[in-house]
Structure formats: C-alpha cells, structure tokens
Design an enzyme around this catalytic site. Structure first.
Site, PDB file in Angstrom:
ATOM      1  N   ASN A  99       0.762  -1.254   0.086  1.00 58.20           N
ATOM      2  CA  ASN A  99      -0.102   0.107  -0.071  1.00 58.20           C
ATOM      3  C   ASN A  99       0.771   1.314  -0.028  1.00 58.20           C
ATOM      4  O   ASN A  99       0.426   2.334  -0.420  1.00 58.20           O
ATOM      5  CB  ASN A  99      -1.047  -0.039   1.172  1.00 58.20           C
ATOM      6  N   SER A 145     -11.100  -4.989   0.527  1.00 60.18           N
ATOM      7  CA  SER A 145     -11.776  -4.037   1.271  1.00 60.18           C
ATOM      8  C   SER A 145     -12.545  -3.227   0.301  1.00 60.18           C
ATOM      9  O   SER A 145     -12.152  -2.776  -0.673  1.00 60.18           O
ATOM     10  CB  SER A 145     -10.801  -3.041   2.099  1.00 60.18           C
ATOM     11  N   GLY A 146     -14.041  -2.957   0.681  1.00 55.33           N
ATOM     12  CA  GLY A 146     -14.913  -2.294  -0.285  1.00 55.33           C
ATOM     13  C   GLY A 146     -14.518  -0.933  -0.585  1.00 55.33           C
ATOM     14  O   GLY A 146     -14.431  -0.334  -1.497  1.00 55.33           O
ATOM     15  N   HIS A 147     -14.057  -0.117   0.486  1.00 61.73           N
ATOM     16  CA  HIS A 147     -13.762   1.261   0.299  1.00 61.73           C
ATOM     17  C   HIS A 147     -12.550   1.412  -0.730  1.00 61.73           C
ATOM     18  O   HIS A 147     -12.389   2.837  -1.068  1.00 61.73           O
ATOM     19  CB  HIS A 147     -13.651   2.096   1.597  1.00 61.73           C
ATOM     20  N   THR A 183     -25.639 -11.136  12.282  1.00 63.54           N
ATOM     21  CA  THR A 183     -26.633 -10.856  11.224  1.00 63.54           C
ATOM     22  C   THR A 183     -25.929 -10.082  10.112  1.00 63.54           C
ATOM     23  O   THR A 183     -24.903  -9.231  10.280  1.00 63.54           O
ATOM     24  CB  THR A 183     -27.784 -10.146  11.445  1.00 63.54           C
ATOM     25  N   CYS A 272       3.439   9.649  12.847  1.00 67.66           N
ATOM     26  CA  CYS A 272       3.766  10.643  13.780  1.00 67.66           C
ATOM     27  C   CYS A 272       3.254  10.252  15.144  1.00 67.66           C
ATOM     28  O   CYS A 272       2.105   9.709  15.364  1.00 67.66           O
ATOM     29  CB  CYS A 272       3.066  11.688  13.602  1.00 67.66           C
TER      30      CYS A 272
HETATM   31  N1  PLP Z   1      -4.618  -4.043   3.878  1.00 64.42           N
HETATM   32  C1  PLP Z   1      -3.999  -3.230   2.973  1.00 64.42           C
HETATM   33  C2  PLP Z   1      -2.907  -3.385   2.180  1.00 64.42           C
HETATM   34  C3  PLP Z   1      -4.564  -1.655   3.253  1.00 64.42           C
HETATM   35  O1  PLP Z   1      -4.067  -0.822   2.481  1.00 64.42           O
HETATM   36  C4  PLP Z   1      -5.684  -1.582   3.949  1.00 64.42           C
HETATM   37  C5  PLP Z   1      -6.051  -0.205   4.176  1.00 64.42           C
HETATM   38  O2  PLP Z   1      -5.642   0.732   3.809  1.00 64.42           O
HETATM   39  C6  PLP Z   1      -6.063  -2.517   4.819  1.00 64.42           C
HETATM   40  C7  PLP Z   1      -5.382  -3.746   4.806  1.00 64.42           C
HETATM   41  C8  PLP Z   1      -7.084  -2.359   5.704  1.00 64.42           C
HETATM   42  O3  PLP Z   1      -8.476  -2.173   5.243  1.00 64.42           O
HETATM   43  P1  PLP Z   1      -9.718  -1.670   5.952  1.00 64.42           P
HETATM   44  O4  PLP Z   1      -9.394  -0.377   5.842  1.00 64.42           O
HETATM   45  O5  PLP Z   1     -10.913  -2.068   5.073  1.00 64.42           O
HETATM   46  O6  PLP Z   1      -9.509  -2.186   7.311  1.00 64.42           O
END
Ligand code: PLP
Length: 329
Positions: A99, A145-147, A183, A272
């Site tokens: 990430n 992760s959906g967002h 649920t 930080c």
């Molecule tokens: N794993 C990675 C590589 C991510 O970039 C993120 C979120 O930034 C997550 C896991 C965590 O996902 P969530 O924000 O849905 O908890």
C-alpha cells in the site's frame, strides 16, 4: 464477488473491513494449524498493520513468527518465502501489492514453490483489487476491502477456500459457514456487490488512466534535482495508481504540511507519534535514505487537471522549502 476472483460463493465471507478479513484469515488459519501441532507463521516485513499486528498477537500467544525481508524495491523474493517455510508452519501471508510503495508480488510463484508443503497461503489483496485482476488460484485465503474500489466503508471480504481448516474469531449463530457469526450487513454487502461489478468492468480503463496520471506526475517531479522514485523499475511490478518518491533537501513533515495546506492529500510514508515523525516500517524496510519520502496515489475520481495542479503544488513546495522560503503566505 465470487465470480470476480474465481471462487465459489460459499467461499466468500463478508466482514466489516479488510482489517477484519486479514485477522480472520491469519489468526483463524494459525489456530487451526496449532490444533495440528503447527505454531509457526511466515510473512513479510512490509505487510499492512492488519497483518503485522495479527502476527504480533500470535507471537504473544505461543507462535513463532518469521518476517521475510523484502528486496530494496519492495518485492519479496518467492524463494526467500519458500525457504522460511518449515514443517510446522501454520500459515504464510504475503500481500499482493504494498500500500505504500506499490510493489506487486509474484503470488503465483510463491504458491507454486510451497504447493507441496501443505501450508495455507493467505494474501492481502486490499490495495490490488481496483487495478489488478486478482484471482484465488493457489491461494487458501484472501482479504479485500470495499472502500478501496467504491463501496462504502465498513465492508470487506475474506475469501476462505472450502476444505481449508480455519478457526472462527466471532462465534454465535453460525452465519458465513460458521466463520463469522452475526446478522449480515445487507445494505453494505449489496453496495459492495455493486462496487465489485463496476470495479471489474472499469478496471482496465482505470488502470490505464492511473498509469498515465502517475507517469505524468512522475515526469514533472523526477525532472527536479535529487528526487527519485522508489519501488520496482518494471512498471508491470508496480501498482498503476501509486507513486512513491524520495526527496532530498526537504523535511517530510514540512513537505506534507505544505501539501496539506494547499489541499493536496499525500502521505509522507511516516507515522507521527508524540510529536516525532518516524519513518514507516515500509520506508525502513526499503532502507530509503532520503530526507523526505512522499507517497502519492490516484483513484477513480482523479482528473488530469488534479494531477497537473498536484504537480504545480509539489514543485512549488519543494523549491520553496529547499530555498528556505515560507510555504504558507
Ligand atoms: N491491507 C492493506 C494493504 C490496506 O491498504 C488496508 C487499508 O488501507 C487494509 C489492509 C485495511 O483495510 P480496511 O481499511 O478495510 O480495514
């Protein structure tokens, strides 16, 4: 969801986040392994905290953890992962794409190398899904992760292969094959499904657009003195959406402050704490020696105008800071 990743619908377990999906897969596979005398875990040193904190928790509960170091470009050597696997390894976890730096791992090679070890391979595909065709071949468990691709916050998915023993973390009425009781969050799940469909349909276009935008940004910024790009040299091994830069002659905190003031959301690859800025674990793992690091990414709402404005803001902030001039009028 199942169609998109090549899974069976019963293998898709809805969770509240990518974090929860990572926790379920890693702790669940580890505990199921422990029931067969396996108490060893292998992962890398640049995983998301959802993975690293899960294995740290396992370490506090009697597991031995090996963190395989990545190469200087952020990719883990599949041979190094395979070499860390032992007869008592309960789970191996390697992210598809990082990430921060955007380095993309060769999961197929890792799966091949450990195929005869009977060790479940988990992968965190949270960052990868928007721009890469993520499939579950050779994988026992996978987190999404959906967002990250347009669904609302608060819904994720753990793919858990049928027949692979996994202990549940949340016990109750036995929903989701007993792996995640409670649920269903129907509205979030429906939104997640819609987001998956449009993300998959739009993926190639988004990838091309993101690649063109990060290249455009890189061209402007790499033209400055003492600005370098981190991560793999081969674009095929980098997420199209990510640009990770090393900038000398400016301080990370001052730079991110200047960008924030100009309305540009960027991360300094730093956490930080108590007033001190500390390099992130990924920056430390890559052994980056620059004064400042900058993690920039584009998404499905980013326009070319946004990119040009971001480049203007960045060029201006870097030159002002280097000249010791104020960045905020
Ligand atoms: N794993 C990675 C590589 C991510 O970039 C993120 C979120 O930034 C997550 C896991 C965590 O996902 P969530 O924000 O849905 O908890």
């Amino acid at each position: 969801m199942a169609v998109a990743i090549g899974a069976h619908p019963s293998e898709v377990v809805f969770t509240a986040s990518g974090t929860e999906a990572d926790n379920l897969a890693i702790k669940g596979l580890a505990w199921a392994g422990a029931e067969r005398g396996r108490r060893h875990v292998v992962t890398t040193n640049v995983e998301h905290p959802a993975v690293l904190e899960s294995v740290a928790w396992l370490a506090r509960h009697g597991f031995e953890v090996d963190l395989v170091p990545v190469r200087a470009d952020g990719i883990v050597d599949p041979e190094a992962v395979a070499a860390a696997v032992r007869d008592d390894t309960a789970v191996v976890s390697v992210m598809v794409a990082n990430n921060e730096v955007g380095a993309v791992n060769d999961l197929a090679a890792i799966a091949d190398l450990i195929a005869d070890r009977e060790v479940p391979l988990h992968t965190d595909a949270v960052q990868a899904f928007a721009t890469l065709d993520v499939r579950v071949g050779g994988i026992a468990a996978l987190a999404l992760s959906g967002h990250k691709f347009g669904a609302p916050q608060g819904v994720g998915v753990a793919f858990v292969r049928r027949g692979v023993p996994v202990d549940a973390l949340v016990h109750g009425g036995g929903q989701e094959r007993g792996l995640r009781s409670g649920t269903y969050a129907t509205a979030q799940i429906a939104a997640f499904g819609a987001a998956v469909e449009s993300a998959v349909a739009d993926r190639v276009r988004l990838r091309d657009q993101a690649r063109a935008q990060t290249d455009r940004l890189a061209t402007r910024l790499l033209a400055l003195d003492a600005v370098h790009r981190s991560g793999p040299a081969d674009p095929a091994q980098r997420l199209a959406s990510h640009l990770h830069l090393q900038v000398d002659g400016v301080d990370t905190e001052a730079l991110t402050f200047a960008l924030d003031h100009a309305g540009l959301a960027a991360s300094g690859g730093a956490a930080c704490g108590a007033g001190a800025v500390k390099a992130s674990h990924v920056v430390e793992a890559l052994d980056v020696r620059a004064d400042a690091v900058l993690r920039l990414s584009v998404g499905w709402t980013t326009t070319d105008d946004d990119v040009d404005r971001a480049a203007d803001v960045l060029v201006d902030a870097i030159s002002r800071l280097r000249a010791g001039r104020p960045v905020v009028a």
